[in-house]
Design a protein around this motif. Structure first.
Motif, PDB file in Angstrom:
ATOM      1  N   PRO A   1       0.828  -1.221   0.000  1.00  0.00           N
ATOM      2  CA  PRO A   1       0.000   0.000   0.000  1.00  0.00           C
ATOM      3  C   PRO A   1       0.857   1.264   0.000  1.00  0.00           C
ATOM      4  O   PRO A   1       0.873   2.025   0.946  1.00  0.00           O
ATOM      5  N   ARG A   2       1.597   1.459  -1.063  1.00  0.00           N
ATOM      6  CA  ARG A   2       2.481   2.621  -1.178  1.00  0.00           C
ATOM      7  C   ARG A   2       2.182   3.355  -2.464  1.00  0.00           C
ATOM      8  O   ARG A   2       1.559   2.836  -3.375  1.00  0.00           O
ATOM      9  N   THR A   3       2.704   4.560  -2.543  1.00  0.00           N
ATOM     10  CA  THR A   3       2.590   5.341  -3.770  1.00  0.00           C
ATOM     11  C   THR A   3       3.977   5.725  -4.251  1.00  0.00           C
ATOM     12  O   THR A   3       4.940   5.711  -3.487  1.00  0.00           O
ATOM     13  N   ALA A   4       4.070   6.050  -5.507  1.00  0.00           N
ATOM     14  CA  ALA A   4       5.323   6.505  -6.111  1.00  0.00           C
ATOM     15  C   ALA A   4       4.982   7.629  -7.078  1.00  0.00           C
ATOM     16  O   ALA A   4       3.829   7.750  -7.505  1.00  0.00           O
ATOM     17  N   PRO A   5       5.972   8.431  -7.443  1.00  0.00           N
ATOM     18  CA  PRO A   5       5.709   9.469  -8.442  1.00  0.00           C
ATOM     19  C   PRO A   5       5.218   8.854  -9.739  1.00  0.00           C
ATOM     20  O   PRO A   5       5.577   7.727 -10.084  1.00  0.00           O
ATOM     21  N   LYS A   6       4.383   9.584 -10.453  1.00  0.00           N
ATOM     22  CA  LYS A   6       3.843   9.105 -11.730  1.00  0.00           C
ATOM     23  C   LYS A   6       4.984   8.835 -12.701  1.00  0.00           C
ATOM     24  O   LYS A   6       5.953   9.582 -12.767  1.00  0.00           O
ATOM     25  N   SER A   7       4.831   7.784 -13.454  1.00  0.00           N
ATOM     26  CA  SER A   7       5.809   7.410 -14.458  1.00  0.00           C
ATOM     27  C   SER A   7       5.362   7.907 -15.822  1.00  0.00           C
ATOM     28  O   SER A   7       4.171   7.848 -16.139  1.00  0.00           O
ATOM     29  N   GLY A   8       6.282   8.341 -16.637  1.00  0.00           N
ATOM     30  CA  GLY A   8       5.956   8.737 -17.998  1.00  0.00           C
ATOM     31  C   GLY A   8       5.603   7.544 -18.870  1.00  0.00           C
ATOM     32  O   GLY A   8       5.013   7.677 -19.930  1.00  0.00           O
ATOM     33  N   ASP A   9       5.966   6.348 -18.397  1.00  0.00           N
ATOM     34  CA  ASP A   9       5.728   5.104 -19.130  1.00  0.00           C
ATOM     35  C   ASP A   9       4.297   4.582 -18.964  1.00  0.00           C
ATOM     36  O   ASP A   9       3.820   3.824 -19.793  1.00  0.00           O
ATOM     37  N   LEU A  10       3.638   4.957 -17.862  1.00  0.00           N
ATOM     38  CA  LEU A  10       2.321   4.406 -17.538  1.00  0.00           C
ATOM     39  C   LEU A  10       1.307   5.514 -17.308  1.00  0.00           C
ATOM     40  O   LEU A  10       1.645   6.559 -16.760  1.00  0.00           O
ATOM     41  N   GLU A  11       0.064   5.233 -17.699  1.00  0.00           N
ATOM     42  CA  GLU A  11      -1.021   6.189 -17.508  1.00  0.00           C
ATOM     43  C   GLU A  11      -2.104   5.574 -16.640  1.00  0.00           C
ATOM     44  O   GLU A  11      -2.188   4.345 -16.505  1.00  0.00           O
ATOM     45  N   ASP A  12      -2.952   6.420 -16.079  1.00  0.00           N
ATOM     46  CA  ASP A  12      -4.065   5.958 -15.265  1.00  0.00           C
ATOM     47  C   ASP A  12      -4.905   4.958 -16.065  1.00  0.00           C
ATOM     48  O   ASP A  12      -5.261   5.215 -17.212  1.00  0.00           O
ATOM     49  N   GLY A  13      -5.179   3.805 -15.467  1.00  0.00           N
ATOM     50  CA  GLY A  13      -5.997   2.785 -16.117  1.00  0.00           C
ATOM     51  C   GLY A  13      -5.211   1.733 -16.871  1.00  0.00           C
ATOM     52  O   GLY A  13      -5.763   0.700 -17.240  1.00  0.00           O
ATOM     53  N   ASP A  14      -3.919   1.969 -17.117  1.00  0.00           N
ATOM     54  CA  ASP A  14      -3.100   0.945 -17.758  1.00  0.00           C
ATOM     55  C   ASP A  14      -3.038  -0.281 -16.860  1.00  0.00           C
ATOM     56  O   ASP A  14      -3.207  -0.192 -15.639  1.00  0.00           O
ATOM     57  N   VAL A  15      -2.765  -1.419 -17.457  1.00  0.00           N
ATOM     58  CA  VAL A  15      -2.582  -2.661 -16.711  1.00  0.00           C
ATOM     59  C   VAL A  15      -1.175  -3.163 -16.995  1.00  0.00           C
ATOM     60  O   VAL A  15      -0.732  -3.178 -18.143  1.00  0.00           O
TER      61      VAL A  15
ATOM     62  N   ARG B   1      -3.461  -2.945 -12.041  1.00  0.00           N
ATOM     63  CA  ARG B   1      -4.032  -1.750 -12.686  1.00  0.00           C
ATOM     64  C   ARG B   1      -3.380  -0.519 -12.084  1.00  0.00           C
ATOM     65  O   ARG B   1      -3.225  -0.419 -10.861  1.00  0.00           O
ATOM     66  N   ILE B   2      -3.021   0.415 -12.929  1.00  0.00           N
ATOM     67  CA  ILE B   2      -2.343   1.640 -12.502  1.00  0.00           C
ATOM     68  C   ILE B   2      -3.386   2.686 -12.130  1.00  0.00           C
ATOM     69  O   ILE B   2      -4.339   2.918 -12.865  1.00  0.00           O
ATOM     70  N   ARG B   3      -3.172   3.323 -11.006  1.00  0.00           N
ATOM     71  CA  ARG B   3      -3.977   4.469 -10.575  1.00  0.00           C
ATOM     72  C   ARG B   3      -3.027   5.635 -10.422  1.00  0.00           C
ATOM     73  O   ARG B   3      -2.140   5.619  -9.572  1.00  0.00           O
ATOM     74  N   ALA B   4      -3.187   6.615 -11.279  1.00  0.00           N
ATOM     75  CA  ALA B   4      -2.368   7.826 -11.221  1.00  0.00           C
ATOM     76  C   ALA B   4      -3.297   8.995 -10.931  1.00  0.00           C
ATOM     77  O   ALA B   4      -4.306   9.157 -11.594  1.00  0.00           O
ATOM     78  N   ARG B   5      -2.960   9.786  -9.956  1.00  0.00           N
ATOM     79  CA  ARG B   5      -3.799  10.931  -9.605  1.00  0.00           C
ATOM     80  C   ARG B   5      -2.978  12.159  -9.450  1.00  0.00           C
ATOM     81  O   ARG B   5      -1.905  12.183  -9.092  1.00  0.00           O
TER      82      ARG B   5
END
Length: 62
Positions: free
Chosen positions: A36-50, A58-62
């Motif tokens: 249950p951790r978070t990391a900075p958003k990656s340029g490689d992945l977008e919200d909803g990607d798997v 599933r990726i959750r980016a906010r």
């Protein structure tokens, strides 16, 4: 970003395999999987990607 294990992959989701990701994103996925951790958003992945890693996540980016 956060990762959530998912049992199903939506038909409209972009699926990325772990070995397709850049090294920094691979390290973040390995660190976040099943934790249950978070990391900075990656340029490689977008919200909803798997991501296919040890399971499907599933990726959750906010």
């Amino acid at each position: 970003m956060r990762l959530r294990r998912t049992g199903r992959v939506p038909s409209d989701a972009r699926v990325r395999h772990y070995d397709e990701l850049d090294e920094a994103t691979q390290a973040a996925v390995a660190e976040l999987a099943d934790r249950p951790r978070t990391a900075p958003k990656s340029g490689d992945l977008e919200d909803g990607d798997v991501v296919k890693f040890t399971e499907y996540y599933r990726i959750r980016a906010r």
